[in-house]
Design a protein around this motif. Structure first.
Motif, mmCIF file in Angstrom:
data_model
loop_
_atom_site.group_PDB
_atom_site.id
_atom_site.type_symbol
_atom_site.label_atom_id
_atom_site.label_comp_id
_atom_site.label_asym_id
_atom_site.label_seq_id
_atom_site.Cartn_x
_atom_site.Cartn_y
_atom_site.Cartn_z
ATOM 1 N N GLY A 1 49.754 30.378 60.025
ATOM 2 C CA GLY A 1 51.067 30.771 59.498
ATOM 3 C C GLY A 1 51.231 30.404 58.034
ATOM 4 N N ILE A 2 50.783 29.210 57.670
ATOM 5 C CA ILE A 2 50.887 28.786 56.261
ATOM 6 C C ILE A 2 50.015 29.659 55.373
ATOM 7 C CG2 ILE A 2 50.285 26.926 54.656
ATOM 8 C CD1 ILE A 2 51.293 24.954 56.744
ATOM 9 N N VAL A 3 48.773 29.924 55.793
ATOM 10 C CA VAL A 3 47.864 30.752 54.995
ATOM 11 C C VAL A 3 48.432 32.158 54.834
ATOM 12 C CG1 VAL A 3 45.580 31.844 54.990
ATOM 13 C CG2 VAL A 3 45.806 29.411 55.522
ATOM 14 N N SER A 4 48.923 32.747 55.920
ATOM 15 C CA SER A 4 49.475 34.100 55.820
ATOM 16 C C SER A 4 50.740 34.108 54.957
ATOM 17 C CB SER A 4 49.755 34.677 57.206
ATOM 18 O OG SER A 4 50.735 33.925 57.864
ATOM 19 N N PHE A 5 51.511 33.049 55.011
ATOM 20 C CA PHE A 5 52.704 32.941 54.179
ATOM 21 C C PHE A 5 52.317 32.903 52.701
ATOM 22 C CE2 PHE A 5 56.237 30.442 52.299
ATOM 23 C CZ PHE A 5 57.289 31.253 52.671
ATOM 24 N N ILE A 6 51.279 32.137 52.363
ATOM 25 C CA ILE A 6 50.794 32.056 50.979
ATOM 26 C C ILE A 6 50.272 33.417 50.525
ATOM 27 C CG2 ILE A 6 48.992 31.056 49.500
ATOM 28 C CD1 ILE A 6 49.351 28.448 51.178
ATOM 29 N N ILE A 7 49.469 34.081 51.387
ATOM 30 C CA ILE A 7 48.947 35.407 51.043
ATOM 31 C C ILE A 7 50.091 36.383 50.829
ATOM 32 C CG2 ILE A 7 47.652 37.385 51.934
ATOM 33 C CD1 ILE A 7 45.807 35.360 53.337
ATOM 34 N N PHE A 8 51.085 36.341 51.677
ATOM 35 C CA PHE A 8 52.236 37.228 51.556
ATOM 36 C C PHE A 8 52.924 37.052 50.199
ATOM 37 C CE2 PHE A 8 56.872 37.768 52.143
ATOM 38 C CZ PHE A 8 56.897 39.126 52.419
ATOM 39 N N PHE A 9 53.165 35.810 49.796
ATOM 40 C CA PHE A 9 53.839 35.583 48.514
ATOM 41 C C PHE A 9 52.965 35.935 47.321
ATOM 42 C CE2 PHE A 9 57.236 33.327 50.701
ATOM 43 C CZ PHE A 9 58.310 33.829 50.000
ATOM 44 N N ILE A 10 51.665 35.699 47.443
ATOM 45 C CA ILE A 10 50.763 36.103 46.351
ATOM 46 C C ILE A 10 50.812 37.621 46.199
ATOM 47 C CG2 ILE A 10 48.329 36.294 45.660
ATOM 48 C CD1 ILE A 10 47.929 33.503 46.897
ATOM 49 N N LEU A 11 50.705 38.340 47.309
ATOM 50 C CA LEU A 11 50.755 39.801 47.245
ATOM 51 C C LEU A 11 52.118 40.307 46.788
ATOM 52 C CD1 LEU A 11 48.812 40.745 50.488
ATOM 53 C CD2 LEU A 11 48.031 40.988 48.136
ATOM 54 N N LEU A 12 53.157 39.589 47.141
ATOM 55 C CA LEU A 12 54.500 39.995 46.754
ATOM 56 C C LEU A 12 54.670 39.955 45.242
ATOM 57 C CD1 LEU A 12 57.341 40.767 47.811
ATOM 58 C CD2 LEU A 12 57.883 38.340 47.742
ATOM 59 N N PHE A 13 54.111 38.939 44.598
ATOM 60 C CA PHE A 13 54.254 38.811 43.149
ATOM 61 C C PHE A 13 53.205 39.595 42.376
ATOM 62 C CE2 PHE A 13 56.474 34.885 44.522
ATOM 63 C CZ PHE A 13 57.710 35.202 43.995
ATOM 64 N N ILE A 14 52.051 39.831 42.982
ATOM 65 C CA ILE A 14 51.010 40.584 42.281
ATOM 66 C C ILE A 14 51.331 42.070 42.311
ATOM 67 C CG2 ILE A 14 48.581 41.274 42.334
ATOM 68 C CD1 ILE A 14 47.905 38.486 43.272
ATOM 69 N N GLU A 15 51.400 42.641 43.496
ATOM 70 C CA GLU A 15 51.663 44.068 43.617
ATOM 71 C C GLU A 15 52.377 44.319 44.944
ATOM 72 O OE1 GLU A 15 49.093 48.088 44.121
ATOM 73 O OE2 GLU A 15 48.314 46.571 42.770
ATOM 74 N N PRO A 16 53.674 44.449 44.922
ATOM 75 C CA PRO A 16 54.404 44.640 46.184
ATOM 76 C C PRO A 16 54.287 46.067 46.712
ATOM 77 C CG PRO A 16 55.930 44.597 44.363
ATOM 78 C CD PRO A 16 54.571 44.359 43.789
ATOM 79 N N ASP A 17 53.103 46.435 47.128
ATOM 80 C CA ASP A 17 52.868 47.762 47.685
ATOM 81 C C ASP A 17 52.919 47.649 49.207
ATOM 82 O OD1 ASP A 17 52.160 50.341 48.223
ATOM 83 O OD2 ASP A 17 50.045 50.063 47.703
#
Length: 172
Positions: free
Chosen positions: A107-123
């Motif tokens: 859950g923590i890893v997926s949460f981090i990936i989600f926020f990284i993707l959210l700020f990089i390219e929210p596609d």
């Protein structure tokens, strides 16, 4: 199993300690009326309460279930069986704890990936973004469900029962 005989034995044990039904009920967390029903044989205590009663009166559980005192102690085979059940239970607990830890880490890893993707390219169309978003929402939900089951009143009673059985065995 003779409920009236068990009830009479419970009453005899209570009277030897000079307790009222209300005092015993208060100690066990039940009403006076419940104690009365046990002693008349119309109901029997739950197994976890029976073990607590056996501990309180310092009698063997088999004596309570037979409704009379026995001179023999718990035999070796029964003790070994109880210890095996306790070992199995401890292994189950360890396994469940490992599962909950992995769910938490995922859950923590997926949460981090989600926020990284959210700020990089929210596609919203990418598979990784969708997976991270689903995992971010699903894994904590699964952890809440598993946590609720593990901390429910029923699970707490099971753990308390197992602890009392283990304590009773180790005292001998």
């Amino acid at each position: 199993m003779n409920q009236q005989k068990i009830g009479a034995f419970l009453k005899e044990l209570r009277n030897t300690k000079n307790l009222t039904q209300e005092q015993l009920g208060e100690y066990l967390g039940v009403s006076r009326r419940t104690v009365s029903r046990w002693e008349t044989g119309s109901n029997l205590p739950d197994l976890d309460i029976l073990i607590e009663i056996a501990d309180y009166y310092n009698v063997d559980l088999r004596e309570l279930l037979d409704g009379e005192r026995k001179s023999e102690k718990m035999n070796k085979e029964l003790e070994e069986t109880v210890l095996k059940v306790a070992d199995y239970s401890n292994e189950e607990k360890k396994r469940m704890t490992r599962v909950m830890h992995w769910l938490f880490i995922t859950g923590i890893v997926s949460f981090i990936i989600f926020f990284i993707l959210l700020f990089i390219e929210p596609d919203d169309g990418t598979f990784v973004y969708g997976f991270a978003q689903g995992a971010t929402l699903g894994i904590p939900f699964a952890m809440v469900v598993v946590g609720a089951i593990m901390t429910s009143k029923y699970a707490v009673k099971i753990r308390a029962f197992k602890k009392r059985v283990l304590n009773r065995i180790t005292k001998r």
